[in-house]
Design a protein around this motif. Structure first.
Motif, PDB file in Angstrom:
ATOM      1  N   PRO A   9       0.908  -1.215   0.060  1.00 50.12           N
ATOM      2  CA  PRO A   9      -0.070  -0.012  -0.143  1.00 50.12           C
ATOM      3  C   PRO A   9       0.571   1.276   0.005  1.00 50.12           C
ATOM      4  CG  PRO A   9      -0.788  -1.470   1.388  1.00 50.12           C
ATOM      5  CD  PRO A   9       0.268  -2.187   1.117  1.00 50.12           C
ATOM      6  N   GLU A  10       2.042   1.221   0.736  1.00 52.44           N
ATOM      7  CA  GLU A  10       2.866   2.483   0.687  1.00 52.44           C
ATOM      8  C   GLU A  10       3.315   2.634  -0.764  1.00 52.44           C
ATOM      9  OE1 GLU A  10       4.955   5.444   2.530  1.00 52.44           O
ATOM     10  OE2 GLU A  10       3.183   4.465   3.153  1.00 52.44           O
ATOM     11  N   ALA A  11       3.760   1.624  -1.347  1.00 50.92           N
ATOM     12  CA  ALA A  11       4.544   1.644  -2.705  1.00 50.92           C
ATOM     13  C   ALA A  11       3.440   2.438  -3.620  1.00 50.92           C
ATOM     14  CB  ALA A  11       4.987   0.429  -3.189  1.00 50.92           C
ATOM     15  N   ILE A  12       2.035   1.740  -3.283  1.00 52.14           N
ATOM     16  CA  ILE A  12       1.089   2.330  -4.154  1.00 52.14           C
ATOM     17  C   ILE A  12       0.789   3.830  -4.125  1.00 52.14           C
ATOM     18  CG2 ILE A  12      -1.479   1.999  -4.627  1.00 52.14           C
ATOM     19  CD1 ILE A  12      -1.395  -0.902  -4.080  1.00 52.14           C
ATOM     20  N   ARG A  13       0.991   4.372  -2.861  1.00 49.54           N
ATOM     21  CA  ARG A  13       0.705   5.602  -2.387  1.00 49.54           C
ATOM     22  C   ARG A  13       1.866   6.501  -3.311  1.00 49.54           C
ATOM     23  NH1 ARG A  13       2.640   9.418   0.429  1.00 49.54           N
ATOM     24  NH2 ARG A  13       4.157   8.344   1.459  1.00 49.54           N
ATOM     25  N   HIS A  14       3.083   6.083  -3.207  1.00 51.76           N
ATOM     26  CA  HIS A  14       4.183   6.680  -3.768  1.00 51.76           C
ATOM     27  C   HIS A  14       4.010   6.743  -5.486  1.00 51.76           C
ATOM     28  CE1 HIS A  14       6.675   7.176  -0.378  1.00 51.76           C
ATOM     29  NE2 HIS A  14       6.518   6.046  -0.074  1.00 51.76           N
ATOM     30  N   ALA A  15       3.652   5.507  -5.721  1.00 51.91           N
ATOM     31  CA  ALA A  15       3.503   5.590  -7.286  1.00 51.91           C
ATOM     32  C   ALA A  15       2.214   6.401  -7.778  1.00 51.91           C
ATOM     33  CB  ALA A  15       3.179   4.224  -7.725  1.00 51.91           C
ATOM     34  N   SER A  16       1.094   6.364  -6.983  1.00 53.47           N
ATOM     35  CA  SER A  16       0.069   7.402  -7.334  1.00 53.47           C
ATOM     36  C   SER A  16       0.470   8.946  -7.235  1.00 53.47           C
ATOM     37  CB  SER A  16      -1.064   7.363  -6.333  1.00 53.47           C
ATOM     38  OG  SER A  16      -1.550   5.920  -6.426  1.00 53.47           O
ATOM     39  N   LYS A  17       1.077   9.389  -6.267  1.00 52.70           N
ATOM     40  CA  LYS A  17       1.530  10.573  -6.277  1.00 52.70           C
ATOM     41  C   LYS A  17       2.727  11.034  -7.517  1.00 52.70           C
ATOM     42  CE  LYS A  17       2.809  12.513  -2.254  1.00 52.70           C
ATOM     43  NZ  LYS A  17       3.521  12.578  -0.940  1.00 52.70           N
ATOM     44  N   TRP A  18       3.358  10.004  -7.700  1.00 52.80           N
ATOM     45  CA  TRP A  18       4.290   9.991  -9.237  1.00 52.80           C
ATOM     46  C   TRP A  18       3.479  10.219 -10.229  1.00 52.80           C
ATOM     47  CZ3 TRP A  18       9.002  11.073  -9.324  1.00 52.80           C
ATOM     48  CH2 TRP A  18       9.985  10.595 -10.687  1.00 52.80           C
ATOM     49  N   ARG A  19       2.241   9.413 -10.582  1.00 55.12           N
ATOM     50  CA  ARG A  19       1.481   9.566 -11.541  1.00 55.12           C
ATOM     51  C   ARG A  19       0.799  10.971 -11.592  1.00 55.12           C
ATOM     52  NH1 ARG A  19      -3.361   6.424 -10.458  1.00 55.12           N
ATOM     53  NH2 ARG A  19      -3.621   8.534  -9.040  1.00 55.12           N
ATOM     54  N   ASP A  20       0.314  11.362 -10.297  1.00 53.79           N
ATOM     55  CA  ASP A  20      -0.383  12.638 -10.310  1.00 53.79           C
ATOM     56  C   ASP A  20       0.523  13.873 -10.877  1.00 53.79           C
ATOM     57  OD1 ASP A  20      -2.685  11.349  -9.499  1.00 53.79           O
ATOM     58  OD2 ASP A  20      -2.423  11.924  -7.340  1.00 53.79           O
ATOM     59  N   THR A  25       2.273  17.921 -14.674  1.00 54.58           N
ATOM     60  CA  THR A  25       3.402  18.456 -15.429  1.00 54.58           C
ATOM     61  C   THR A  25       2.743  18.373 -17.135  1.00 54.58           C
ATOM     62  OG1 THR A  25       5.128  17.792 -14.197  1.00 54.58           O
ATOM     63  CG2 THR A  25       5.941  18.025 -16.453  1.00 54.58           C
ATOM     64  N   ALA A  26       2.248  17.518 -17.494  1.00 49.14           N
ATOM     65  CA  ALA A  26       1.791  17.291 -18.654  1.00 49.14           C
ATOM     66  C   ALA A  26       0.864  18.432 -19.158  1.00 49.14           C
ATOM     67  CB  ALA A  26       1.117  15.847 -18.951  1.00 49.14           C
ATOM     68  N   ALA A  27      -0.270  18.655 -18.280  1.00 49.18           N
ATOM     69  CA  ALA A  27      -0.895  19.597 -18.579  1.00 49.18           C
ATOM     70  C   ALA A  27      -0.307  20.992 -18.504  1.00 49.18           C
ATOM     71  CB  ALA A  27      -2.015  19.686 -16.977  1.00 49.18           C
ATOM     72  N   ILE A  28       0.842  21.352 -17.874  1.00 44.81           N
ATOM     73  CA  ILE A  28       1.500  22.679 -18.036  1.00 44.81           C
ATOM     74  C   ILE A  28       2.249  22.755 -19.291  1.00 44.81           C
ATOM     75  CG2 ILE A  28       3.440  23.886 -17.381  1.00 44.81           C
ATOM     76  CD1 ILE A  28       2.620  22.881 -14.474  1.00 44.81           C
ATOM     77  N   MET A  29       2.431  21.536 -19.812  1.00 47.34           N
ATOM     78  CA  MET A  29       3.396  21.350 -21.080  1.00 47.34           C
ATOM     79  C   MET A  29       2.470  21.303 -22.446  1.00 47.34           C
ATOM     80  SD  MET A  29       6.062  18.750 -19.944  1.00 47.34           S
ATOM     81  CE  MET A  29       7.253  18.722 -21.496  1.00 47.34           C
ATOM     82  N   GLY A  30       1.157  21.169 -22.366  1.00 50.99           N
ATOM     83  CA  GLY A  30       0.348  21.038 -23.566  1.00 50.99           C
ATOM     84  C   GLY A  30       0.681  19.854 -24.315  1.00 50.99           C
ATOM     85  N   PRO A  31       0.682  20.264 -25.638  1.00 53.38           N
ATOM     86  CA  PRO A  31       0.769  18.968 -26.610  1.00 53.38           C
ATOM     87  C   PRO A  31       2.408  18.276 -26.432  1.00 53.38           C
ATOM     88  CG  PRO A  31       0.061  20.922 -27.914  1.00 53.38           C
ATOM     89  CD  PRO A  31       0.324  21.335 -26.335  1.00 53.38           C
TER      90      PRO A  31
END
Length: 76
Positions: A9-20, A25-31
């Motif tokens: 569960p701790e590793a899932i939490r870390h991965a979820s934060k990374w994904r978010d 970052t993708a939203a800021i960068m646009g295309p």
């Protein structure tokens, strides 16, 4: 020493934060953020499998899922 039931569960939490963070970052960068979105999609697949493995209680499946999500560091 922590158990798999605690570590996964701790590793899932870390991965979820990374994904978010990747999605932000993708939203800021646009295309230009397509690489971040692709990485977030891969990470999301790992997260979903880890959550399902944890719910199943199948230890072998949990170990495989843990291997996929354990390398993500906190995005803080």
């Amino acid at each position: 020493m922590t158990s798999l039931a605690e570590s996964l569960p701790e590793a899932i939490r870390h991965a979820s934060k990374w994904r978010d963070q990747l999605l932000e970052t993708a939203a800021i960068m646009g295309p230009s953020g397509d690489g971040c979105r692709f990485s977030a999609a891969i990470t999301n697949g790992f997260i979903n499998e880890a959550v399902n493995a944890l719910a199943s209680g199948d230890v072998a499946r949990m170990l495989r899922a843990y291997e996929n999500v354990k390398g993500y560091e906190d995005a803080d």
